[in-house]
Design a protein around this motif. Structure first.
Motif, PDB file in Angstrom:
ATOM      1  N   LEU A 153      -4.626  -7.849   3.989  1.00  0.00           N
ATOM      2  CA  LEU A 153      -5.635  -7.410   3.023  1.00  0.00           C
ATOM      3  C   LEU A 153      -6.551  -8.553   2.601  1.00  0.00           C
ATOM      4  CD1 LEU A 153      -3.772  -5.124   0.433  1.00  0.00           C
ATOM      5  CD2 LEU A 153      -5.153  -4.432   2.387  1.00  0.00           C
ATOM      6  N   SER A 154      -7.779  -8.204   2.278  1.00  0.00           N
ATOM      7  CA  SER A 154      -8.676  -9.140   1.616  1.00  0.00           C
ATOM      8  C   SER A 154      -8.361  -9.136   0.130  1.00  0.00           C
ATOM      9  CB  SER A 154     -10.131  -8.708   1.823  1.00  0.00           C
ATOM     10  OG  SER A 154     -10.383  -7.480   1.147  1.00  0.00           O
ATOM     11  N   GLN A 160      -7.873  -4.522  -5.703  1.00  0.00           N
ATOM     12  CA  GLN A 160      -8.248  -3.647  -6.812  1.00  0.00           C
ATOM     13  C   GLN A 160      -7.646  -2.254  -6.648  1.00  0.00           C
ATOM     14  OE1 GLN A 160     -12.418  -2.162  -6.900  1.00  0.00           O
ATOM     15  NE2 GLN A 160     -12.698  -3.310  -4.988  1.00  0.00           N
ATOM     16  N   TRP A 161      -7.511  -1.801  -5.409  1.00  0.00           N
ATOM     17  CA  TRP A 161      -6.961  -0.462  -5.175  1.00  0.00           C
ATOM     18  C   TRP A 161      -5.445  -0.460  -5.339  1.00  0.00           C
ATOM     19  CZ3 TRP A 161     -11.235   1.785  -5.686  1.00  0.00           C
ATOM     20  CH2 TRP A 161     -12.399   1.296  -5.096  1.00  0.00           C
ATOM     21  N   ARG A 169       0.812  -1.215   0.000  1.00  0.00           N
ATOM     22  CA  ARG A 169       0.000   0.000   0.000  1.00  0.00           C
ATOM     23  C   ARG A 169       0.847   1.267   0.000  1.00  0.00           C
ATOM     24  NH1 ARG A 169      -5.181  -0.540   3.935  1.00  0.00           N
ATOM     25  NH2 ARG A 169      -5.141   1.684   3.462  1.00  0.00           N
ATOM     26  N   GLN A 178     -10.391  -8.663  -2.217  1.00  0.00           N
ATOM     27  CA  GLN A 178     -11.156  -7.575  -2.819  1.00  0.00           C
ATOM     28  C   GLN A 178     -10.391  -6.253  -2.809  1.00  0.00           C
ATOM     29  OE1 GLN A 178     -12.295  -9.777  -0.633  1.00  0.00           O
ATOM     30  NE2 GLN A 178     -14.330 -10.526  -1.227  1.00  0.00           N
ATOM     31  N   GLU A 179      -9.554  -6.049  -1.792  1.00  0.00           N
ATOM     32  CA  GLU A 179      -8.829  -4.783  -1.661  1.00  0.00           C
ATOM     33  C   GLU A 179      -7.681  -4.645  -2.647  1.00  0.00           C
ATOM     34  OE1 GLU A 179      -8.445  -3.464   2.751  1.00  0.00           O
ATOM     35  OE2 GLU A 179      -8.819  -5.636   2.774  1.00  0.00           O
ATOM     36  N   LYS A 226       0.001  -9.417  -2.377  1.00  0.00           N
ATOM     37  CA  LYS A 226      -1.107  -9.018  -1.512  1.00  0.00           C
ATOM     38  C   LYS A 226      -0.646  -9.076  -0.065  1.00  0.00           C
ATOM     39  CE  LYS A 226      -4.472 -11.875  -0.424  1.00  0.00           C
ATOM     40  NZ  LYS A 226      -4.360 -11.839   1.058  1.00  0.00           N
TER      41      LYS A 226
END
Length: 264
Positions: free
Chosen positions: A133-134, A139-140, A110, A136-137, A129
């Motif tokens: 984090l999931s 994507q950001w 991040r 789904q996160e 990843k």
């Protein structure tokens, strides 16, 4: 585009580059595997700095300049593209002079400035990843690389924190992360790591690497990240979760067969 959906992408090599002897031993075996299995697309990996050691006593490896010399040697003598992880924005330009793929470690996924600096080099960027984090996160995370005009993006699942000193892999991740539009790699060796469980260092359960790797490919993963070493017990880092080099050819042969079936 480097990624080829008609071939199984494999990022493989020692955790730490360690030495020329270690790198050549691994590269020799990978060269034999590649010749025997043309449906594999192998990228040699190795770290020049293990910056996330559990304790200050942990061996961090070769350092930047010596590590880049070893990666350049592998490219020159064995013809493999190479990948290594970066930890600071100041490292990016220098590392990009040598490597084909810049890797963003899970703990740093991040860090916007690091992502954008990697994207700006024109190199492929593989981002792991975070354990926090999931799927789904992601994507950001991949969105930052896309907006930073990265030449090509890969995303890697490496397990999610599950209580203390344990990780679990959610096989739904590969379908979820594929929606981002980028190839998804499964880091089979770090996913069996037991963070901080080795008394000032991480431990691991390498016996679970084969079943998880097979399951991930059956679930739709596009590639594998596998750390391997001629003598994992005496490796300077991540020995308990690395695959012994002698076992790698058979493992990849089996994984390739499963990948072929999963792809129809």
């Amino acid at each position: 585009m480097f990624y080829d959906p008609k071939k199984l992408l494999v990022l493989a090599g020692p955790c730490s580059l360690e030495s020329e002897q270690t790198c050549r031993a691994v590269a020799d075996t990978l060269k034999q595997i590649q010749a025997a299995q043309p449906d594999l697309k192998i990228v040699f990996k190795g770290s020049f700095d293990k910056a996330n050691r559990t304790s200050l006593a942990g061996d961090r490896g070769t350092g930047l300049e010596e590590g880049l010399k070893l990666l350049a040697m592998v490219k020159r003598d064995y013809g493999f593209p190479v990948v290594t992880d970066i930890h600071e924005r100041e490292q990016v330009a220098r590392v990009a002079e040598v490597v084909d793929v810049l890797q963003i470690p899970a703990f740093l996924c991040r860090q916007t400035d690091l992502l954008l600096a990697a994207a700006a080099t024109g190199r492929i960027v593989n981002v792991k990843k975070g354990q926090f984090l999931s799927p789904q996160e992601m994507q950001w995370v991949t969105g930052k690389l896309r907006d930073g005009k990265a030449a090509e993006v890969w995303q890697t699942e490496r397990g999610t924190t599950f209580g203390y000193q344990n990780l679990v892999v959610d096989m739904r991740s590969f379908s979820i992360m594929r929606q981002n539009g980028y190839p998804t790699v499964f880091d089979a060796t770090h996913s069996v790591q037991l963070p901080g469980a080795g008394g000032g260092k991480s431990s691991g359960q390498r016996e679970f690497v084969p079943p998880l790797a097979k399951a991930a490919l059956a679930a739709g993963a596009d590639g594998l990240f596998l750390e391997t070493h001629p003598d994992p017990v005496n490796a300077i880092s991540d020995g308990p979760n690395m695959i012994p080099l002698a076992e790698l050819p058979k493992l990849l042969e089996t994984c390739l067969a499963i990948w072929r079936v999963a792809r129809g």
